[in-house]
Design a protein around this motif. Structure first.
Motif, PDB file in Angstrom:
ATOM      1  N   ASP A   1       0.827  -1.210   0.000  1.00 54.29           N
ATOM      2  CA  ASP A   1       0.000   0.000   0.000  1.00 54.29           C
ATOM      3  C   ASP A   1       0.861   1.260   0.000  1.00 54.29           C
ATOM      4  O   ASP A   1       0.468   2.286  -0.567  1.00 54.29           O
ATOM      5  CB  ASP A   1      -0.950   0.004   1.204  1.00 54.29           C
ATOM      6  N   ALA A   2       2.017   1.201   0.636  1.00 55.29           N
ATOM      7  CA  ALA A   2       2.908   2.366   0.638  1.00 55.29           C
ATOM      8  C   ALA A   2       3.393   2.669  -0.775  1.00 55.29           C
ATOM      9  O   ALA A   2       3.436   3.837  -1.194  1.00 55.29           O
ATOM     10  CB  ALA A   2       4.098   2.121   1.563  1.00 55.29           C
ATOM     11  N   TYR A   3       3.747   1.625  -1.526  1.00 55.93           N
ATOM     12  CA  TYR A   3       4.209   1.868  -2.900  1.00 55.93           C
ATOM     13  C   TYR A   3       3.070   2.389  -3.770  1.00 55.93           C
ATOM     14  O   TYR A   3       3.255   3.287  -4.606  1.00 55.93           O
ATOM     15  CB  TYR A   3       4.788   0.595  -3.509  1.00 55.93           C
ATOM     16  N   ARG A   4       1.888   1.828  -3.584  1.00 56.31           N
ATOM     17  CA  ARG A   4       0.742   2.306  -4.358  1.00 56.31           C
ATOM     18  C   ARG A   4       0.397   3.749  -3.993  1.00 56.31           C
ATOM     19  O   ARG A   4       0.045   4.550  -4.868  1.00 56.31           O
ATOM     20  CB  ARG A   4      -0.450   1.382  -4.120  1.00 56.31           C
ATOM     21  N   ALA A   5       0.501   4.079  -2.714  1.00 56.41           N
ATOM     22  CA  ALA A   5       0.258   5.460  -2.294  1.00 56.41           C
ATOM     23  C   ALA A   5       1.263   6.395  -2.929  1.00 56.41           C
ATOM     24  O   ALA A   5       0.920   7.492  -3.399  1.00 56.41           O
ATOM     25  CB  ALA A   5       0.328   5.557  -0.767  1.00 56.41           C
ATOM     26  N   LEU A   6       2.509   5.965  -2.962  1.00 55.91           N
ATOM     27  CA  LEU A   6       3.575   6.763  -3.561  1.00 55.91           C
ATOM     28  C   LEU A   6       3.264   7.054  -5.030  1.00 55.91           C
ATOM     29  O   LEU A   6       3.400   8.195  -5.506  1.00 55.91           O
ATOM     30  CB  LEU A   6       4.879   5.985  -3.423  1.00 55.91           C
ATOM     31  N   ALA A   7       2.853   6.004  -5.772  1.00 54.12           N
ATOM     32  CA  ALA A   7       2.567   6.180  -7.201  1.00 54.12           C
ATOM     33  C   ALA A   7       1.315   7.009  -7.427  1.00 54.12           C
ATOM     34  O   ALA A   7       1.304   7.931  -8.254  1.00 54.12           O
ATOM     35  CB  ALA A   7       2.425   4.810  -7.863  1.00 54.12           C
ATOM     36  N   VAL A   8       0.239   6.708  -6.701  1.00 55.35           N
ATOM     37  CA  VAL A   8      -1.020   7.431  -6.890  1.00 55.35           C
ATOM     38  C   VAL A   8      -0.859   8.905  -6.531  1.00 55.35           C
ATOM     39  O   VAL A   8      -1.441   9.785  -7.182  1.00 55.35           O
ATOM     40  CB  VAL A   8      -2.141   6.781  -6.053  1.00 55.35           C
ATOM     41  N   ARG A   9      -0.057   9.197  -5.531  1.00 54.86           N
ATOM     42  CA  ARG A   9       0.154  10.596  -5.135  1.00 54.86           C
ATOM     43  C   ARG A   9       0.758  11.396  -6.296  1.00 54.86           C
ATOM     44  O   ARG A   9       0.363  12.530  -6.569  1.00 54.86           O
ATOM     45  CB  ARG A   9       1.077  10.670  -3.914  1.00 54.86           C
ATOM     46  N   GLN A  10       1.705  10.795  -6.990  1.00 55.02           N
ATOM     47  CA  GLN A  10       2.334  11.502  -8.100  1.00 55.02           C
ATOM     48  C   GLN A  10       1.427  11.563  -9.326  1.00 55.02           C
ATOM     49  O   GLN A  10       1.539  12.487 -10.131  1.00 55.02           O
ATOM     50  CB  GLN A  10       3.671  10.845  -8.441  1.00 55.02           C
ATOM     51  N   VAL A  11       0.523  10.594  -9.462  1.00 50.14           N
ATOM     52  CA  VAL A  11      -0.499  10.677 -10.503  1.00 50.14           C
ATOM     53  C   VAL A  11      -1.447  11.836 -10.201  1.00 50.14           C
ATOM     54  O   VAL A  11      -1.783  12.631 -11.093  1.00 50.14           O
ATOM     55  CB  VAL A  11      -1.290   9.350 -10.609  1.00 50.14           C
ATOM     56  N   GLU A  12      -1.865  11.938  -8.938  1.00 46.47           N
ATOM     57  CA  GLU A  12      -2.767  13.031  -8.534  1.00 46.47           C
ATOM     58  C   GLU A  12      -2.125  14.399  -8.770  1.00 46.47           C
ATOM     59  O   GLU A  12      -2.820  15.366  -9.083  1.00 46.47           O
ATOM     60  CB  GLU A  12      -3.142  12.874  -7.057  1.00 46.47           C
ATOM     61  N   ARG A  13      -0.824  14.476  -8.636  1.00 46.90           N
ATOM     62  CA  ARG A  13      -0.124  15.745  -8.814  1.00 46.90           C
ATOM     63  C   ARG A  13       0.275  16.003 -10.268  1.00 46.90           C
ATOM     64  O   ARG A  13       0.874  17.037 -10.580  1.00 46.90           O
ATOM     65  CB  ARG A  13       1.128  15.778  -7.928  1.00 46.90           C
ATOM     66  N   GLY A  14      -0.040  15.051 -11.144  1.00 40.32           N
ATOM     67  CA  GLY A  14       0.272  15.226 -12.552  1.00 40.32           C
ATOM     68  C   GLY A  14       1.721  15.014 -12.902  1.00 40.32           C
ATOM     69  O   GLY A  14       2.155  15.390 -13.998  1.00 40.32           O
ATOM     70  N   ARG A  15       2.486  14.387 -12.021  1.00 39.38           N
ATOM     71  CA  ARG A  15       3.912  14.170 -12.291  1.00 39.38           C
ATOM     72  C   ARG A  15       4.134  12.946 -13.179  1.00 39.38           C
ATOM     73  O   ARG A  15       5.109  12.886 -13.928  1.00 39.38           O
ATOM     74  CB  ARG A  15       4.680  14.001 -10.971  1.00 39.38           C
ATOM     75  N   ILE A  16       3.260  11.946 -13.072  1.00 40.02           N
ATOM     76  CA  ILE A  16       3.334  10.780 -13.953  1.00 40.02           C
ATOM     77  C   ILE A  16       1.943  10.502 -14.496  1.00 40.02           C
ATOM     78  O   ILE A  16       0.938  10.950 -13.938  1.00 40.02           O
ATOM     79  CB  ILE A  16       3.890   9.528 -13.226  1.00 40.02           C
ATOM     80  N   GLU A  17       1.890   9.738 -15.598  1.00 43.27           N
ATOM     81  CA  GLU A  17       0.615   9.458 -16.242  1.00 43.27           C
ATOM     82  C   GLU A  17      -0.188   8.434 -15.443  1.00 43.27           C
ATOM     83  O   GLU A  17       0.363   7.578 -14.758  1.00 43.27           O
ATOM     84  CB  GLU A  17       0.844   8.912 -17.652  1.00 43.27           C
ATOM     85  N   ASP A  18      -1.504   8.556 -15.566  1.00 44.73           N
ATOM     86  CA  ASP A  18      -2.399   7.593 -14.941  1.00 44.73           C
ATOM     87  C   ASP A  18      -2.564   6.418 -15.903  1.00 44.73           C
ATOM     88  O   ASP A  18      -3.364   6.453 -16.833  1.00 44.73           O
ATOM     89  CB  ASP A  18      -3.754   8.242 -14.650  1.00 44.73           C
ATOM     90  N   LEU A  19      -1.780   5.384 -15.692  1.00 46.49           N
ATOM     91  CA  LEU A  19      -1.814   4.199 -16.547  1.00 46.49           C
ATOM     92  C   LEU A  19      -2.305   3.016 -15.719  1.00 46.49           C
ATOM     93  O   LEU A  19      -1.532   2.417 -14.956  1.00 46.49           O
ATOM     94  CB  LEU A  19      -0.420   3.904 -17.118  1.00 46.49           C
TER      95      LEU A  19
END
Length: 214
Positions: free
Chosen positions: A133-151
């Motif tokens: 869950d920590a890794y998923r939180a890390l990735a989703v947070r950057q998706v929410e901020r527009g830093r990486i694509e939502d794939l």
């Protein structure tokens, strides 16, 4: 005594094999079919089985000629090599399965909610859940901020590649977290508390926060 004709080649009888080649293959298949070889202690169980097989072979070797003993040892070594190849292939399959599987589920959840779940799992000693869950939180947070694509179908390492571009100074930490994610979720390797804390700390670092979960 009947004289030997030098023109006729003499064939020695094949040395007795204990076990024979067919029996060795059958033993290998039967042994590896046991459910216990799907446990996390695969290597240890194989080592124990080989130890028993070697002890039995040594005991049997006392009753057979030297050539038979040598043949039995060769067969045993072939079995060891075959098992090594099977274990190596199983590990590569686990890694490949992890590389292909999406890191994020179809669940609609925010990074904050995933972070809370990770911290709750950490407090309860569920380190596997905490790290995932920590890794998923890390990735989703950057998706929410527009830093990486939502794939939605992105693997952990595909997400890590995007994060590495955005955060080159932390790329090695991101890659290590992706490796841990795959190892825990798809490779059946238990996470430690420190590993889960490291992924949470990386989430804080990428989010610009300096505090660390204790």
């Amino acid at each position: 005594m009947i004289p030997l004709d030098p023109a006729v080649p003499v064939r020695l009888a094949d040395p007795p094999l204990d076990p024979s080649a067919d029996e060795a293959r059958s033993l290998l298949r039967q042994e590896l079919a046991n459910p216990e070889y799907h446990d996390t202690n695969l290597v240890e169980r194989i080592q124990n089985w080989l130890g028993r097989l070697f002890d039995d072979s040594v005991g049997a070797a006392a009753d057979i000629p030297p050539l038979g003993t040598f043949a039995a040892i060769v067969i045993l070594l072939l079995i060891v090599v075959a098992i090594g190849l099977l274990v190596s292939r199983a590990r590569r399959t686990a890694r490949a399965r992890g590389d292909r599987a999406p890191a994020l589920t179809d669940e609609v959840v925010t990074a904050a909610a995933l972070r809370q779940r990770a911290e709750a799992a950490l407090a309860e000693g569920r380190y596997d859940d905490a790290l995932v869950d920590a890794y998923r939180a890390l990735a989703v947070r950057q998706v929410e901020r527009g830093r990486i694509e939502d794939l939605p179908q992105a693997t952990a390492h595909e997400l890590a590649a995007g994060l590495g571009v955005e955060f080159p100074a932390q790329r090695h930490l991101v890659d290590r977290s992706a490796d841990l994610f795959d190892a825990v979720l798809y490779g059946d390797h238990p996470a430690s508390r420190e590993q889960a804390l490291d992924v949470l700390a990386l989430d804080d670092e990428l989010a610009g926060r300096r505090e660390r979960v204790r």
